[in-house]
Enzyme design. Structure first.
Site, PDB file in Angstrom:
ATOM      1  N   GLU A 157       1.061  -1.411   0.097  1.00 36.62           N
ATOM      2  CA  GLU A 157       0.249   0.250   0.013  1.00 36.62           C
ATOM      3  C   GLU A 157       1.209   1.539  -0.379  1.00 36.62           C
ATOM      4  O   GLU A 157       1.722   0.949   1.103  1.00 36.62           O
ATOM      5  CB  GLU A 157      -1.094   0.168   1.155  1.00 36.62           C
ATOM      6  N   ARG A 158       1.323   2.246  -1.322  1.00 39.45           N
ATOM      7  CA  ARG A 158       1.204   3.683  -1.104  1.00 39.45           C
ATOM      8  C   ARG A 158       3.148   3.145  -1.204  1.00 39.45           C
ATOM      9  O   ARG A 158       3.840   3.809  -1.064  1.00 39.45           O
ATOM     10  CB  ARG A 158       1.417   4.496  -0.022  1.00 39.45           C
ATOM     11  N   LYS A 279      -4.283   0.001  13.763  1.00 37.92           N
ATOM     12  CA  LYS A 279      -5.198   0.944  13.008  1.00 37.92           C
ATOM     13  C   LYS A 279      -6.434   0.668  13.429  1.00 37.92           C
ATOM     14  O   LYS A 279      -6.745  -0.665  12.656  1.00 37.92           O
ATOM     15  CB  LYS A 279      -4.992   1.279  12.070  1.00 37.92           C
ATOM     16  N   GLU A 283     -11.017   4.599   9.055  1.00 34.66           N
ATOM     17  CA  GLU A 283     -11.049   4.341   7.278  1.00 34.66           C
ATOM     18  C   GLU A 283     -11.817   2.538   7.596  1.00 34.66           C
ATOM     19  O   GLU A 283     -10.938   2.047   6.811  1.00 34.66           O
ATOM     20  CB  GLU A 283      -9.649   3.778   7.133  1.00 34.66           C
ATOM     21  N   ARG A 316      -1.842   3.805  16.683  1.00 37.67           N
ATOM     22  CA  ARG A 316      -2.107   5.090  16.112  1.00 37.67           C
ATOM     23  C   ARG A 316      -3.298   5.328  16.615  1.00 37.67           C
ATOM     24  O   ARG A 316      -4.935   5.304  16.652  1.00 37.67           O
ATOM     25  CB  ARG A 316      -2.585   4.498  14.002  1.00 37.67           C
ATOM     26  N   ARG A 327     -11.617  17.654   9.414  1.00 35.76           N
ATOM     27  CA  ARG A 327     -11.237  15.973  10.231  1.00 35.76           C
ATOM     28  C   ARG A 327      -9.958  16.374  11.122  1.00 35.76           C
ATOM     29  O   ARG A 327      -9.246  15.374  11.864  1.00 35.76           O
ATOM     30  CB  ARG A 327     -10.718  15.672   8.429  1.00 35.76           C
ATOM     31  N   ASP A 356      -2.797  14.052   6.846  1.00 38.05           N
ATOM     32  CA  ASP A 356      -2.132  12.747   6.667  1.00 38.05           C
ATOM     33  C   ASP A 356      -1.076  13.563   5.815  1.00 38.05           C
ATOM     34  O   ASP A 356      -0.977  13.607   4.012  1.00 38.05           O
ATOM     35  CB  ASP A 356      -3.285  12.389   5.349  1.00 38.05           C
ATOM     36  N   GLU A 378       4.971   9.495  13.969  1.00 39.18           N
ATOM     37  CA  GLU A 378       4.781   8.946  12.576  1.00 39.18           C
ATOM     38  C   GLU A 378       5.004   9.612  11.193  1.00 39.18           C
ATOM     39  O   GLU A 378       4.457  10.670  10.773  1.00 39.18           O
ATOM     40  CB  GLU A 378       3.781   7.632  12.780  1.00 39.18           C
ATOM     41  N   GLU A 384       3.404   8.860  -0.964  1.00 40.08           N
ATOM     42  CA  GLU A 384       2.233   9.042  -1.505  1.00 40.08           C
ATOM     43  C   GLU A 384       2.250   9.983  -1.941  1.00 40.08           C
ATOM     44  O   GLU A 384       1.256  10.488  -2.553  1.00 40.08           O
ATOM     45  CB  GLU A 384       1.419   8.695   0.057  1.00 40.08           C
ATOM     46  N   HIS A 492      -4.705  18.641   0.300  1.00 40.38           N
ATOM     47  CA  HIS A 492      -4.734  17.803  -0.139  1.00 40.38           C
ATOM     48  C   HIS A 492      -5.484  17.900  -1.283  1.00 40.38           C
ATOM     49  O   HIS A 492      -6.993  17.357  -1.136  1.00 40.38           O
ATOM     50  CB  HIS A 492      -5.831  16.940   1.243  1.00 40.38           C
ATOM     51  N   TRP A 515     -12.277  12.821   1.245  1.00 37.98           N
ATOM     52  CA  TRP A 515     -11.842  12.415   0.966  1.00 37.98           C
ATOM     53  C   TRP A 515     -11.366  13.337  -0.598  1.00 37.98           C
ATOM     54  O   TRP A 515     -11.206  13.239  -1.772  1.00 37.98           O
ATOM     55  CB  TRP A 515     -11.645  11.367   0.693  1.00 37.98           C
TER      56      TRP A 515
HETATM   57  O1  GCW Z   1      -2.604   8.355   3.555  1.00 42.66           O
HETATM   58  C1  GCW Z   1      -3.685   7.168   4.499  1.00 42.66           C
HETATM   59  C2  GCW Z   1      -3.369   6.414   3.125  1.00 42.66           C
HETATM   60  C3  GCW Z   1      -4.092   5.425   3.371  1.00 42.66           C
HETATM   61  C4  GCW Z   1      -3.363   4.550   4.236  1.00 42.66           C
HETATM   62  C5  GCW Z   1      -3.604   5.472   5.781  1.00 42.66           C
HETATM   63  C6  GCW Z   1      -3.700   5.231   7.319  1.00 42.66           C
HETATM   64  C7  GCW Z   1      -2.748   2.727   5.294  1.00 42.66           C
HETATM   65  O2  GCW Z   1      -3.856   7.151   1.962  1.00 42.66           O
HETATM   66  O3  GCW Z   1      -3.210   4.563   1.929  1.00 42.66           O
HETATM   67  O4  GCW Z   1      -3.486   3.280   4.831  1.00 42.66           O
HETATM   68  O5  GCW Z   1      -3.146   6.994   5.304  1.00 42.66           O
HETATM   69  O6  GCW Z   1      -2.063   5.829   7.196  1.00 42.66           O
HETATM   70  O7  GCW Z   1      -3.387   4.930   7.963  1.00 42.66           O
END
Ligand code: GCW
Length: 681
Positions: A157-158, A279, A283, A316, A327, A356, A378, A384, A492, A515
């Site tokens: 992922e990413r 996590k 999401e 997290r 957000r 994010d 973190e 990304e 974003h 989003w």
């Molecule tokens: O930035 C977002 C990403 C997701 C990621 C999420 C996270 C792992 O788009 O892909 O999922 O954060 O940090 O949990």
């Protein structure tokens, strides 16, 4: 075969691989020539035999000796390694550079290893100590972790650098990849990384099956001699998903028992296992709230299971509900009431900023306010939101905006940019981000410049002119990226889903509003920016008073955060003297000019750089400059539909038209890098 012998043979294999290939980036910052005149290296502790049956706990000493034997030039000094109770503890070490001998001492075996790598780094960067000098180092963060967002089917992922080095859809690849995993361990140990989370935080329950845990055990055995512990991301609903309990309620005795047994199974196989990363209720991931419980209930239950073995839970704080007006407020709102309620082996893992991993964010307010909870930041090493592995953006300056201001003594996590591509990161220059992350985790006081200098000398060139030019370029890349993507606190406004390229207009029906870019930029006929002042979402009040006051006032708010905290009129005069609209245009132009400058600078670097990497990066810098234009034109033309103002006269004309850009949408599966040839010219 005896453990020590295995380590030694495996090390030799890795070294052979390094010697055999062209300069393709595979050997990272460990591109050291083998020496024929190696220094004599002695282990001073009588209980550690020079050869033969090594106790695994002394493996780092064996590795230290083999690394120094192989790579340290003979300086006329014998090298002595010693574990010494009086030497620095907590992974620290001293290097005493005497007239006839070099002493590397630490209270632990791994500390000696860090000392050995430190000495080699000094050699490689041309900074060997002076006669009589003693160097003393001690890491500033206890947990220095990489987080891999690797899925069990091998996708990442990413991830923009190929597939996972740990997992594969083919099944078990640990043996096949063991040389690579060992080099990974070596590279990490050389910069002080001491833990790694092997799987995605969007975790499959399958991670905890006995078959998978056996693979984890084998990976852990490759990493352990280098002082690296393994950790796993766990799916909170695992007890239910794996079939033997009907719920995952953290207060249910069967669930508690299930986790207790699972943790025991893990530690029976992997005695130095580090712990869990979770996590939860974020999401769409399961969590304690699904059962009417809290983050504290969930985290503490896992912490209790891990406690007897010394394991930790990294929980997290990246949580946000779809319907919130801001957000950025949510993590603080959800977690502050729990301050002081977590077990002492729980660490709250908080992203550097409140939204994010954007190209620039203010610091997450939880770092200032969680006083009675362990907190670790973190960071996202994988890009990304910063042009993936296409754009060369050196991230140390961005991280230092945060690390300079917060306490990192508990630990730090970095979302890895590592995949199985030949150069690990999909771009030779952004290996520097992995390197810089480790160096800052060790010592956050190092400057971005020093780290870049070290990196360049160990990877690309040792010639001063080349080093100077390349480090200057690297140091300029982050600010440039912010300017061509989203200056002045904009955030974003990326393309939906994959996040490569600009789509400030992206707002399809049915997609969560938080989003979509309009939720963040809030452009309208009056102006743009997110009002987070006391008159708006009141996000400023989550900060300490001094900062809250600074951010709340449009005249004192730093320009780099202006549109993060304020909704500003297009024609409003800013402290710099320009109107918002003019300033915005100029900032985008600044970004484009810088990106075009990188192309020319790179061409000037040709004499210093091998052909293979030069050419690969030339293509990337070229694309980065094109992308800068794409970003600038897309964003300014789109915001102009609101401002209705002309570009300032000194701005160059656009190269694209808005309609065409708005029709363009890059189709990309989540798990690959952007295909350069399909991007707009
Ligand atoms: O930035 C977002 C990403 C997701 C990621 C999420 C996270 C792992 O788009 O892909 O999922 O954060 O940090 O949990």
């Amino acid at each position: 075969m005896k453990f020590y012998k295995r380590v030694a043979i495996a090390t030799l294999l890795v070294l052979q691989v390094i010697g055999a290939h062209a300069i393709d980036g595979y050997d990272l910052w460990l591109r050291m020539p083998m020496v024929t005149d190696g220094a004599k290296v002695t282990i001073d502790n009588p209980q550690i035999p020079e050869t033969g049956n090594f106790d695994p706990q002394f493996a780092p000493i064996a590795i230290s000796r083999s690394e120094l034997n192989t790579f340290l030039h003979n300086t006329g000094r014998d090298v002595h390694l010693a574990i010494d109770a009086k030497a620095p503890a907590d992974d620290g070490f001293t290097i005493k550079y005497g007239a006839n001998r070099i002493d590397i001492k630490s209270a632990s075996a791994v500390g000696v290893l860090y000392g050995a790598y430190h000495l080699l780094r000094l050699q490689q960067t041309g900074h060997l100590p002076k006669n009589g000098q003693t160097i003393k180092e001690r890491p500033m963060s206890k947990y220095r972790l990489l987080n891999h967002w690797d899925n069990l089917n091998g996708t990442i992922e990413r991830g923009f650098a190929g597939r996972s080095i740990f997992w594969s859809s083919k099944g078990d690849i640990v043996d096949e990849n063991s040389a690579r995993i060992q080099l990974y361990a070596r590279a990490n140990a050389s910069i002080g990384i001491n833990g790694t989370v092997l799987n995605n935080v969007n975790a499959s329950p399958q991670m905890l099956t006995s078959e998978r845990l056996d693979q984890v055990r084998r990976i852990a055995r490759i990493l352990a001699p280098y002082g690296i512990k393994v950790y796993l991301s766990v799916n909170f609903a695992s007890p239910r998903a794996l079939g033997d309990v009907s719920t995952a309620d953290p207060l249910d005795p069967d669930v508690i028992r299930w986790w207790g047994n699972k943790v025991k199974e893990i530690y029976d196989a992997i005695p130095n296992f580090g712990g869990f990363l979770v996590k939860a209720n974020s999401e769409g991931e399961p969590g304690p709230q699904d059962f009417g419980r809290t983050h504290v209930d969930g985290a503490n239950m896992l912490a209790d299971a891990l406690k007897p073995y010394g394991g930790i839970v990294m929980w997290r704080a990246f949580v946000y509900a779809a319907d919130s007006p801001d957000r950025a407020n949510q993590a603080y709102d959800e977690f502050m009431p729990f301050d002081g309620k977590f077990r002492d082996n729980v660490i709250l893992q908080v992203k550097n900023g409140p939204v994010d991993f954007q190209p620039r964010e203010p610091i997450h307010p939880l770092f200032f306010s969680m006083k009675r909870t362990k907190v670790m930041p973190e960071f996202q090493i994988t890009q990304e939101y910063l042009g993936e592995s296409v754009h060369s953006v050196y991230l140390a300056p961005m991280w230092k905006e945060v690390t300079d201001e917060i306490d990192m003594s508990v630990g730090v996590a970095g979302v890895s940019n590592v995949g199985n591509s030949q150069n690990w990161c999909g771009n030779d220059l952004i290996q520097a981000n992995w390197y810089a992350y480790g160096r800052l985790a060790w010592n956050k006081r190092l400057s971005s410049k020093q780290i870049a200098d070290e990196f360049v000398r160990q990877t690309f060139t040792k010639e001063d002119q080349g080093v100077q030019t390349l480090t200057d370029l690297m140091l300029a890349t982050h600010e440039a990226c912010v300017n061509y993507m989203m200056p002045m606190g904009i955030h974003h406004i990326f393309a939906g889903g994959h996040h490569y390229g600009p789509e400030p207009w992206y707002a399809p029906r049915g997609v969560r509003v938080d989003w979509t870019p309009p939720y963040y930029h809030k452009a309208d006929a009056f102006g743009m920016g997110f009002d987070r002042t006391t008159k708006g979402s009141n996000n400023v009040s989550q900060y300490p008073k001094k900062l809250a006051k600074l951010y709340n006032n449009v005249n004192t708010c730093p320009e780099k955060y202006l549109l993060w905290f304020h909704h500003v009129g297009w024609t409003q005069k800013l402290p710099c003297g320009e109107t918002l609209w003019d300033r915005l245009c100029h900032k985008y132009d600044e970004g484009v000019r810088a990106a075009e400058g990188f192309v020319r600078t790179w061409e000037r670097l040709k004499p210093y750089i091998d052909e293979e990497r030069y050419e690969a990066l030339r293509v990337k810098f070229d694309r980065q400059a094109k992308d800068a234009w794409w970003w600038r034109d897309a964003c300014l033309l789109y915001f102009q539909t609101f401002s209705k103002l002309p570009f300032p006269q000194d701005c160059p004309p656009v190269r694209h038209d808005l309609q065409t850009l708005m029709q363009y949408h890059l189709r990309m599966d989540n798990y690959t890098a952007a295909p350069i040839d399909q991007l707009p010219d």
